[in-house]
Scaffold this motif. Structure first.
Motif, PDB file in Angstrom:
ATOM      1  N   TYR A  35       0.852  -1.184   0.000  1.00  0.00           N
ATOM      2  CA  TYR A  35       0.000   0.000   0.000  1.00  0.00           C
ATOM      3  C   TYR A  35       0.893   1.241   0.000  1.00  0.00           C
ATOM      4  O   TYR A  35       2.009   1.227   0.519  1.00  0.00           O
ATOM      5  N   GLY A  42      -5.327   7.973   3.947  1.00  0.00           N
ATOM      6  CA  GLY A  42      -5.337   6.555   4.249  1.00  0.00           C
ATOM      7  C   GLY A  42      -4.498   5.785   3.242  1.00  0.00           C
ATOM      8  O   GLY A  42      -4.213   6.282   2.150  1.00  0.00           O
ATOM      9  N   GLY A 105       3.279  -3.906   8.417  1.00  0.00           N
ATOM     10  CA  GLY A 105       4.596  -3.547   8.886  1.00  0.00           C
ATOM     11  C   GLY A 105       4.644  -2.070   9.234  1.00  0.00           C
ATOM     12  O   GLY A 105       3.658  -1.347   9.067  1.00  0.00           O
ATOM     13  N   PRO A 106       5.807  -1.600   9.711  1.00  0.00           N
ATOM     14  CA  PRO A 106       5.932  -0.206  10.139  1.00  0.00           C
ATOM     15  C   PRO A 106       6.023   0.781   8.980  1.00  0.00           C
ATOM     16  O   PRO A 106       5.870   1.990   9.184  1.00  0.00           O
ATOM     17  N   ARG A 109       9.383   5.075   4.878  1.00  0.00           N
ATOM     18  CA  ARG A 109       9.073   6.484   4.553  1.00  0.00           C
ATOM     19  C   ARG A 109      10.053   6.934   3.477  1.00  0.00           C
ATOM     20  O   ARG A 109      11.257   7.017   3.729  1.00  0.00           O
TER      21      ARG A 109
ATOM     22  N   MET B  34     -13.380  -3.177   9.048  1.00  0.00           N
ATOM     23  CA  MET B  34     -12.316  -3.174  10.036  1.00  0.00           C
ATOM     24  C   MET B  34     -11.989  -1.760  10.495  1.00  0.00           C
ATOM     25  O   MET B  34     -12.211  -0.792   9.745  1.00  0.00           O
ATOM     26  N   TYR B  36      -8.628   0.205  12.064  1.00  0.00           N
ATOM     27  CA  TYR B  36      -7.213   0.168  12.390  1.00  0.00           C
ATOM     28  C   TYR B  36      -6.853   1.439  13.151  1.00  0.00           C
ATOM     29  O   TYR B  36      -7.415   2.509  12.906  1.00  0.00           O
ATOM     30  N   GLN B  38      -3.522   3.863  14.003  1.00  0.00           N
ATOM     31  CA  GLN B  38      -2.168   4.135  13.523  1.00  0.00           C
ATOM     32  C   GLN B  38      -1.555   5.252  14.349  1.00  0.00           C
ATOM     33  O   GLN B  38      -2.000   6.403  14.300  1.00  0.00           O
ATOM     34  N   ARG B  41       4.113   7.630  12.756  1.00  0.00           N
ATOM     35  CA  ARG B  41       5.303   6.941  12.241  1.00  0.00           C
ATOM     36  C   ARG B  41       5.302   5.439  12.509  1.00  0.00           C
ATOM     37  O   ARG B  41       6.356   4.807  12.591  1.00  0.00           O
ATOM     38  N   LYS B  42       4.099   4.867  12.633  1.00  0.00           N
ATOM     39  CA  LYS B  42       3.955   3.424  12.811  1.00  0.00           C
ATOM     40  C   LYS B  42       3.008   2.896  11.744  1.00  0.00           C
ATOM     41  O   LYS B  42       2.298   3.642  11.080  1.00  0.00           O
ATOM     42  N   GLY B  43       2.998   1.566  11.591  1.00  0.00           N
ATOM     43  CA  GLY B  43       2.045   0.954  10.681  1.00  0.00           C
ATOM     44  C   GLY B  43       0.682   0.819  11.327  1.00  0.00           C
ATOM     45  O   GLY B  43       0.548   0.866  12.552  1.00  0.00           O
ATOM     46  N   PRO B  44      -0.386   0.665  10.527  1.00  0.00           N
ATOM     47  CA  PRO B  44      -1.724   0.460  11.081  1.00  0.00           C
ATOM     48  C   PRO B  44      -1.800  -0.835  11.887  1.00  0.00           C
ATOM     49  O   PRO B  44      -1.239  -1.856  11.498  1.00  0.00           O
ATOM     50  N   LEU B  46      -4.548  -3.508  13.695  1.00  0.00           N
ATOM     51  CA  LEU B  46      -5.947  -3.903  13.671  1.00  0.00           C
ATOM     52  C   LEU B  46      -6.571  -3.807  15.061  1.00  0.00           C
ATOM     53  O   LEU B  46      -6.062  -4.356  16.029  1.00  0.00           O
ATOM     54  N   TYR B  49     -12.829  -6.006  13.927  1.00  0.00           N
ATOM     55  CA  TYR B  49     -13.177  -6.613  12.652  1.00  0.00           C
ATOM     56  C   TYR B  49     -14.577  -7.187  12.763  1.00  0.00           C
ATOM     57  O   TYR B  49     -14.895  -7.889  13.718  1.00  0.00           O
ATOM     58  N   LEU B  88      -8.364   4.534  11.246  1.00  0.00           N
ATOM     59  CA  LEU B  88      -8.671   4.261   9.845  1.00  0.00           C
ATOM     60  C   LEU B  88      -9.744   3.197   9.751  1.00  0.00           C
ATOM     61  O   LEU B  88      -9.591   2.114  10.331  1.00  0.00           O
ATOM     62  N   LEU B 100      -7.762  -4.099   0.872  1.00  0.00           N
ATOM     63  CA  LEU B 100      -8.505  -3.195   1.726  1.00  0.00           C
ATOM     64  C   LEU B 100      -8.661  -1.833   1.060  1.00  0.00           C
ATOM     65  O   LEU B 100      -7.725  -1.324   0.457  1.00  0.00           O
ATOM     66  N   PHE B 102      -9.413   1.899   2.248  1.00  0.00           N
ATOM     67  CA  PHE B 102      -9.366   2.662   3.476  1.00  0.00           C
ATOM     68  C   PHE B 102     -10.072   4.003   3.340  1.00  0.00           C
ATOM     69  O   PHE B 102     -10.107   4.608   2.260  1.00  0.00           O
ATOM     70  N   GLY B 103     -10.609   4.459   4.469  1.00  0.00           N
ATOM     71  CA  GLY B 103     -10.965   5.864   4.580  1.00  0.00           C
ATOM     72  C   GLY B 103      -9.701   6.686   4.770  1.00  0.00           C
ATOM     73  O   GLY B 103      -8.610   6.132   4.938  1.00  0.00           O
ATOM     74  N   GLY B 104      -9.862   8.005   4.772  1.00  0.00           N
ATOM     75  CA  GLY B 104      -8.706   8.876   4.888  1.00  0.00           C
ATOM     76  C   GLY B 104      -8.130   8.970   6.293  1.00  0.00           C
ATOM     77  O   GLY B 104      -7.035   9.501   6.473  1.00  0.00           O
TER      78      GLY B 104
END
Lengths: 113, 112
Positions: A35, A42, A105-106, A109, B34, B36, B38, B41-44, B46, B49, B88, B100, B102-104
């Motif tokens: 993604y 998003g 994953g993280p 960037r 779902m 999520y 976030q 500076r990290k990933g989403p 979960l 669901y 999200l 997926l 996603f919304g904004g």
């Protein structure tokens, strides 16, 4: 257990350079997704693998974007001749086949100057 | 028009408040919903669901889906400063490998 890992975490590239972003999915996860997440937005779907087969690449924004997963585990997203509009966070996610829940994953960037 | 719409916020609430986050979607083929979380500076990550209309509760979080209105919600009770993050919503229709949409994202700030 180990989650999805991505490297590098940060990448600065000059416009026109090629970059390669790596994703290590959760062990046993057959499905792998990439993604792209622009600042304040998003994530948006780029491409999907089932094992080593790339089954959907409809989200790749241009032919400068290329993804592979040759052995069905680690995946690489390559961007050729980077442009400033490629600056974003690139997220990798994996899941068991047929399962809706994906684990992210993280992210990497990417900043293109 | 995006397939999934979400108010970007930011939403600022005092600690202990009930938070309501919402998304609307346009494609009636969507079946799985779902939420999520976030952090910066990290990933989403979960959170919740569900695949049917109705409510699903998990601790301080409740997810609500109304398929007839194409409207989904996430409620957070007794909000904590640690809940400060971007939320999200994500939806899939169980094809194309379950990609997926996603919304904004809604940015939430819980002030102590």
């Amino acid at each position: 257990g180990a989650g999805v890992s991505q490297s590098p975490r940060y990448k600065v590239a000059k416009r026109g350079q090629d970059v390669a972003l790596r994703c290590d999915p959760i062990s046993g996860h057959v499905s792998l997704f990439w993604y792209q997440q622009a600042l304040g937005q998003g994530p948006e779907f780029l491409t999907y693998f089932q094992n080593e087969a790339q089954l959907d690449k409809s989200g790749l924004p241009s032919d400068r974007f290329f993804a592979e997963r040759p052995e069905g585990s680690v995946s690489t997203l390559k961007i050729q001749r980077t442009q400033q509009e490629d600056s974003a966070v690139y997220l990798c996610a994996s899941s068991f086949i047929g399962r809706e829940t994906q684990y992210f994953g993280p992210g990497t960037r990417l900043l293109v100057l | 028009q995006k397939e999934v719409e979400q108010d970007p916020g930011p939403l600022s609430v005092p600690e202990g408040a009930i938070v309501s986050l919402n998304c609307t979607y346009s494609n009636s083929a969507f079946q799985y919903f779902m939420w999520y979380r976030q952090y910066s500076r990290k990933g989403p990550e979960l959170l919740m669901y569900t695949y049917s209309s109705g409510n699903k509760e998990d601790g301080r979080f409740t997810a609500q889906v109304d398929k007839s209105s194409k409207y989904i919600s996430l409620f957070i009770r007794d909000s904590q400063p640690s809940d400060s993050a971007t939320y999200l919503c994500a939806i899939t229709n169980n094809n194309a490998g379950n990609m997926l949409t996603f919304g904004g994202g809604t940015r939430l700030m819980v002030k102590p």
